[in-house]
Structures are given as structure tokens and as C-alpha cells.
Design a protein around this motif. Structure first.
Motif, mmCIF file in Angstrom:
data_model
loop_
_atom_site.group_PDB
_atom_site.id
_atom_site.type_symbol
_atom_site.label_atom_id
_atom_site.label_comp_id
_atom_site.label_asym_id
_atom_site.label_seq_id
_atom_site.Cartn_x
_atom_site.Cartn_y
_atom_site.Cartn_z
ATOM 1 N N TYR A 121 0.831 -1.205 0.000
ATOM 2 C CA TYR A 121 0.000 0.000 0.000
ATOM 3 C C TYR A 121 0.867 1.257 0.000
ATOM 4 C CZ TYR A 121 -3.970 -3.023 1.288
ATOM 5 O OH TYR A 121 -4.940 -3.991 1.310
ATOM 6 N N ARG A 123 3.893 1.591 -1.229
ATOM 7 C CA ARG A 123 4.498 1.762 -2.550
ATOM 8 C C ARG A 123 3.503 2.385 -3.522
ATOM 9 N NH1 ARG A 123 6.713 -3.407 -1.427
ATOM 10 N NH2 ARG A 123 5.063 -4.439 -2.632
ATOM 11 N N ARG A 124 2.251 1.934 -3.454
ATOM 12 C CA ARG A 124 1.250 2.441 -4.395
ATOM 13 C C ARG A 124 0.971 3.932 -4.200
ATOM 14 N NH1 ARG A 124 -3.194 -2.419 -4.241
ATOM 15 N NH2 ARG A 124 -1.853 -4.023 -5.166
ATOM 16 N N GLN A 127 3.156 5.840 -6.431
ATOM 17 C CA GLN A 127 3.053 5.551 -7.848
ATOM 18 C C GLN A 127 1.972 6.429 -8.483
ATOM 19 O OE1 GLN A 127 2.356 1.331 -7.857
ATOM 20 N NE2 GLN A 127 4.480 0.831 -7.285
ATOM 21 N N GLU A 129 -0.820 5.804 -9.773
ATOM 22 C CA GLU A 129 -2.193 5.478 -9.373
ATOM 23 C C GLU A 129 -2.560 6.046 -8.009
ATOM 24 O OE1 GLU A 129 -3.131 1.484 -7.932
ATOM 25 O OE2 GLU A 129 -1.060 0.926 -8.340
ATOM 26 N N GLY A 130 -1.550 6.358 -7.178
ATOM 27 C CA GLY A 130 -1.825 6.884 -5.846
ATOM 28 C C GLY A 130 -1.719 8.386 -5.746
ATOM 29 N N GLY A 156 -5.222 1.043 -4.083
ATOM 30 C CA GLY A 156 -5.443 0.703 -5.475
ATOM 31 C C GLY A 156 -6.925 0.486 -5.718
ATOM 32 N N GLU A 165 0.082 -9.119 -6.469
ATOM 33 C CA GLU A 165 1.378 -8.559 -6.086
ATOM 34 C C GLU A 165 2.038 -9.387 -4.981
ATOM 35 O OE1 GLU A 165 3.237 -4.302 -4.486
ATOM 36 O OE2 GLU A 165 1.193 -4.403 -5.253
#
Length: 598
Positions: A121, A123-124, A127, A129-130, A156, A165
Motif C-alpha cells: 500500500y 508503494r502504491r 506511484q 495510481e496513488g 489501489g 502482487e
């Protein structure tokens, strides 16, 4: 086999360490911890410290937890120490079965699964998408350091992405279900597959007191409902026992912060960032008894912060009702109310840390705030309405198991009830308490005597019943003793015990100014009002009599009345014994039977 760490952790959490060690050595509060002479070596200068979950001696180096203390202090084996502590905590020691061993292995695995999910979570969040979630957190005023410290992330959009993942790390979907991260799409149709518990949400790791992630909460972006979702109950996570931010708050309180309970994730995070590092929150439910016990393990007087609206008042009343049966001389609460419509997060954004510091400064002990909570919305204009509130106040005090503490609460609550003036009536519910002046015992005694005299001035029909204790009472010299002498003289001479006749006679005795002082409306009890019922006036009189007489003298009076009743079997002696017993019970906390047993 070894006992499950989860069981041992709950056992330690349920064992008040200072209370356990205090059976062996005298401890005194020293800031946020306790201090005393070490029970393991002879010393004259205390160097033994007891914290919420461990002890340490700076003299001999002894260190450990509750189990260690019993093993070292009483020579108990590890199983014996665990059995004894479990018995006192009301826990059952798990039996060493293969099934228990398998559950323990799964529990250890769940910690690893949740740690891997938290990392995914986080990491996202960084990214593409976050990006919307990261922008949201920044708009809420959170710094990069705060985002990292609380492990915030982005779920996500779901659709099995987390399972895909984490499969690379050897984590199977069944483990994600057991950890509360996935759920069956249709419980009645296993073939329908699994779906993510969290999708399209900002993620908040929920940690235990040791800092291990045990579940998550998620906030949706936008206007969808529900706004916040917590993970389901699992082998690691029980909402009623968990508090958001507890691991960091323990450290903050140890370093001098106030332990503070607020409502939500963002409130906790904003407060920590603003320097209030003792903040925690329940997880979407009202405060529970288990959570209160966890709070008292860290601090003897946590502060509960509520919004200043009707919902906040209801939450405060529920918390007070929950806390009363759990209170003890070393375990209490404070209540802090925010202005209507504000919460800690928005208040800090608008006014900074100083704005919330003012809220904390105005926090009131439960013993002070309880009256307003119980009297909220009640009309107190008639004797019946005041009597109903009095019954409610006394019932609240009786809920406290410690008799001495219950007596103090009862006295404080009834003092507020009797503190109303003729102009304003009983103490107004919801009114902020005035700033306190330094305590002046003589001034307090004079005010109590004034109330006692005012009741008789308005209700002289009580004089025959209270004549003997009234005559023997030690009153302040001056107007008080002069008025008493005048009243007793009137009782001996007057054919009719009427208030107007009494005041006319006292005026002829030259006591007009003393009467005017005694009947000054400000600070007078409701029992002294002309419209008070006789029973209410008599109850008020004995209340002030008990406060003026003192416990030791009341015990002696009661014992003498018992002897007189035994010798004479006289109805007057019986009535006096009953009243003295009631006065003594009122002073001690409202238990007449206790008064009879002493």
C-alpha cells in the motif's frame, strides 16, 4: 510447547504492574511512572522504577515484566507465574495441543502477511495510481515525515491486484482472507471467488501496542459511503481492544505528553504532527471497557476529547457511564469539549497547536463534568424535578465501587445541586464552571453554616426535630451563633413555628443584619427556598449538618443515639438515630447500611 505470544501479550496488558509490584514494596508516583526501593536488593535511596509494562532497577539492574517479577520475587517457575497471573486476570491458559500450535504458526504468518500488505500500500501511494491519495493527504496538511511515520498508503482499485502482487512473496489468497484483506464475493457461492476488502481508499495501518500491524482502516476519496471502513475481526484484531495510534502514544506519554482520546484517524495524526503525541482513537465505535483498561495502563487520567455539539455530549455521557464502575483512586478521566462543529484536525488547521492547547487547558475532571452531563436538558424549577436529578446524581456515585471515592463524588455532585441561588436556581447544566479561587476552609465552613441557618429561617417547623443536634453543633462565632441562639429562644417561646413570625422576632432581638446576611441569595441551597418541600428542606439541613459536624463526631453521635434507643426504646431517640445514620451515610457516599455497620 511455548505459549502463544498473543496470549502472553494480553496477559501482560491485563496485569496492572504497579499494583502487582506494590504488594511487595511501597511505590510512589514519580511523573508518568512509579518509584520505590528495589525489592531485590537492600537500598535506602529508591532507584527502582515501574513503567506501564516493565520495571527496571538502576541500582542492581533488575529488569522485566509481570511474569519476570513473580519468577524473581517469589521463586515461581514460568508456568506457575503465568497460571497465577492468568487466574487474577480472568484468562484461561491455552492447552498445549497440536491445534493450538498450528494456530500460533498461522498467527505469526498473519503478522508477516499484514506487513507485506502495508509495504504494498505504501508503494502504491508513491506511484501514479496513488497521486490523488497523496494530494489528498497533503491538502490535509500532513508532512512527508508524518505520512511515513504513520505508514499511510493507497489500496489501489482492487480487482485482485493485492493478491497478484503478494503472490510473488509466497502469500496465498487464503492468507489474505484470514488477515482481513480479502473476502468471498458471495459467502453462499464459493465458486464466485474473492474480492478485495479495500479498494479506492487511503490506507491507515492499525498497530498493536508493540507497533506491529494488525489490521487497516481505509478512507474513500470523494463523497462515497461509508467514508471509513475498518478491517474485520481476525485472530490478531479485535476492535473493542484496539486503539489507533496506541504504539506511538505510549512513547509520547512516556516522554511527558498527555494521553488523549479523540474520534478519528486524521484527528490522531494531526495532533501528533502538532506536538500532541499522546493522541489515540477508538476504531469507529464508542469507547469500550477494554480500551479504558488499556488507557489506564499508560496514564492514570486520560483526557477524552469530544465535539461540543449534541452528539459530542451524548458520547461524553456514554463514556462517563462506562467509566464510573471502573474508577478507582488511581484511575480517572478528564473531559475536554471542542466548540460546535470543530474537531481536532480542523481546529489545528485553523488555529494551530495553540488552539488545541487551549482546549486541553480547559479539560475538566470527570468529577466536575459529570454534573453537567447528568443535568443536561433537565428543568430544575420544582422540588420534584430537583429530587429526580438528585436521585440520578446519587445513583451515579453509587456506581463507583471504591466507597471512599464514591463518597467524594456524591459530595461534589450534591454540593453542585445545593449551590443554586434563589435568583438562578440550582447550578445551571452546561454552564462552564467558574475559575476557582484558592481554597479557604474557613470561608467554606461559613458558607455551609449560612446554608444550614437559612434553611431553618425559611422552614422553622423543622426546629423541634433538629433542636438537639443544632444546639450542640460547633458553628462559626458571630452572626451564626447569634442566629442560633435567637432561633432556639423563639422555639421555646413561640406558639406557632412560622417563618414570618420567626423573622419578626429575630429582628426584635437585633438580628436583622445577621438575617439579611444569612438569606443573601447568592450561593444558597435550593433547600432554603420558601417553596421547597419539607422533606427536601430536611434533607438539605442534614446534608450541611454532616459536612459541618465531621465524620468522627457523627460516628460518636450515632453510637450515643444507639445506646439511648436501647435504654429507652423511645420514638424520638429512634428518629434521631435514623437521621444521624443518614447524615453519616451521606458524608461517606450514600450507603445507610454502611453507616449502621461501623
Amino acid at each position: 510447547m511455548a505459549l502463544p505470544p498473543a496470549f502472553l501479550e494480553e496477559l501482560r496488558a491485563r496485569t496492572p504492574l504497579a499494583q502487582l509490584i506494590g504488594r511487595k514494596t511501597r511505590l510512589a508516583r514519580n511523573g508518568r511512572q512509579w518509584k520505590g526501593c528495589c525489592p531485590f536488593h537492600n537500598e535506602k535511596t529508591p532507584s527502582f522504577y515501574v513503567y506501564d509494562d516493565h520495571f527496571h532497577c538502576f541500582g542492581c539492574g533488575a529488569h522485566g515484566d509481570a511474569i519476570t517479577f513473580l519468577m524473581r520475587g517469589e521463586g515461581a517457575s514460568f508456568p506457575e507465574a503465568v497460571e497465577r497471573l492468568a487466574r487474577e486476570a480472568g484468562l484461561e491458559v491455552p492447552k498445549p495441543t497440536p491445534e493450538a500450535a498450528a494456530r500460533e504458526r498461522r498467527t505469526r504468518d498473519l503478522h508477516a502477511v499484514l506487513a507485506a500488505a502495508e509495504a504494498a500500500y505504501r508503494r502504491r501511494l508513491r506511484q501514479p495510481e496513488g497521486r490523488a491519495a497523496l494530494d489528498y493527504l497533503r491538502r490535509r496538511g500532513l508532512t512527508e515525515e508524518t505520512i511515513e511515520r504513520f505508514g499511510l498508503g493507497w489500496s489501489g482499485e482492487g480487482r485482485g491486484a493485492l493478491a497478484a502482487e503478494l503472490r510473488a512473496e509466497g502469500i496465498e489468497p487464503a492468507q489474505l482472507v484470514e488477515a482481513g484483506l480479502m473476502k468471498p464475493r458471495d459467502p453462499d457461492r464459493p465458486e464466485a471467488g474473492l474480492s478485495d476488502m479495500f479498494f479506492g481508499r487511503v490506507m491507515f495501518p492499525i498497530r498493536d501496542r508493540r507497533g506491529r500491524t494488525i489490521s487497516f482502516g481505509g478512507r474513500i476519496l470523494g463523497d462515497g459511503q461509508p467514508k471509513y471502513v475498518n478491517g474485520p475481526e481476525t485472530a490478531l484484531f479485535q476492535k473493542r481492544r484496539s486503539l489507533y495510534g496506541l504504539d506511538q502514544a505510549r512513547e509520547g506519554v512516556f516522554r511527558g505528553a498527555v494521553l488523549l482520546v479523540v474520534e478519528g484517524y486524521m484527528d490522531v495524526i494531526a495532533l501528533h504532527q502538532a506536538g500532541f503525541t499522546g493522541a489515540v482513537a477508538p476504531l469507529g465505535t464508542a469507547l469500550t471497557a477494554e480500551q479504558l483498561e488499556a488507557l489506564w495502563q499508560i496514564s492514570p487520567e486520560p483526557v477524552l476529547s469530544f465535539d461540543g455539539d449534541a452528539a459530542g455530549a451524548r458520547a461524553a455521557a456514554r463514556a462517563a457511564e462506562l467509566a464510573l464502575p471502573l474508577l478507582a483512586p488511581e484511575r480517572s478521566l478528564k473531559l475536554a469539549m471542542l466548540a460546535g462543529g470543530e474537531d481536532p484536525d480542523t481546529l489545528i488547521l485553523k488555529g494551530g497547536s495553540r488552539a488545541f492547547a487551549a482546549v486541553l487547558e480547559a479539560a475538566r475532571p470527570l468529577s466536575v463534568a459529570l454534573y453537567d452531563l447528568l443535568a443536561e436538558g433537565r428543568r430544575l424549577e420544582t422540588p420534584e424535578q430537583r429530587a429526580a436529578l438528585r436521585h440520578r446524581l446519587e445513583a451515579a456515585a453509587r456506581a463507583i465501587p471504591d466507597k471512599a471515592l464514591a463518597a467524594e463524588y456524591r459530595r461534589a455532585l450534591l454540593d453542585r445541586l445545593f449551590a443554586g441561588s434563589r435568583r438562578g436556581g440550582p447550578a445551571r447544566p452546561g454552564a462552564a464552571p467558574p475559575r476557582r479561587s484558592p481554597v479557604d476552609p474557613e470561608a467554606i465552613r461559613l458558607e455551609r453554616a449560612r446554608n444550614l441557618l437559612a434553611i431553618l429561617l425559611r422552614h422553622p417547623a423543622l426546629l423541634p426535630e433538629v433542636e438537639e443536634p443544632f444546639a450542640a453543633l460547633d458553628l462559626p462565632e458571630g452572626d451564626c451563633t447569634a442566629l442560633r441562639a435567637g432561633m432556639l429562644r423563639f422555639l421555646a417561646e413561640a406558639p406557632l413555628l412560622d417563618s414570618a413570625a420567626l423573622m419578626d422576632q429575630l429582628d426584635q432581638y437585633g438580628l436583622g443584619a445577621a438575617m439579611a446576611w444569612a438569606l443573601r441569595p447568592q450561593g444558597l441551597s435550593a433547600a432554603s427556598l420558601q417553596e421547597a418541600q419539607p422533606a427536601e428542606a430536611l434533607d438539605g439541613w442534614w446534608h450541611f449538618f454532616g459536612l459541618l459536624r465531621g465524620e468522627a463526631e457523627l460516628v460518636a453521635d450515632r453510637d450515643a443515639a444507639q445506646l439511648l434507643l436501647a435504654e429507652t426504646n423511645d420514638a424520638t431517640a429512634q428518629a434521631r438515630l435514623i437521621r444521624l445514620t443518614e447524615a453519616l451515610a451521606a458524608l461517606r457516599g450514600g450507603d445507610p447500611e454502611q453507616g449502621l455497620r461501623v
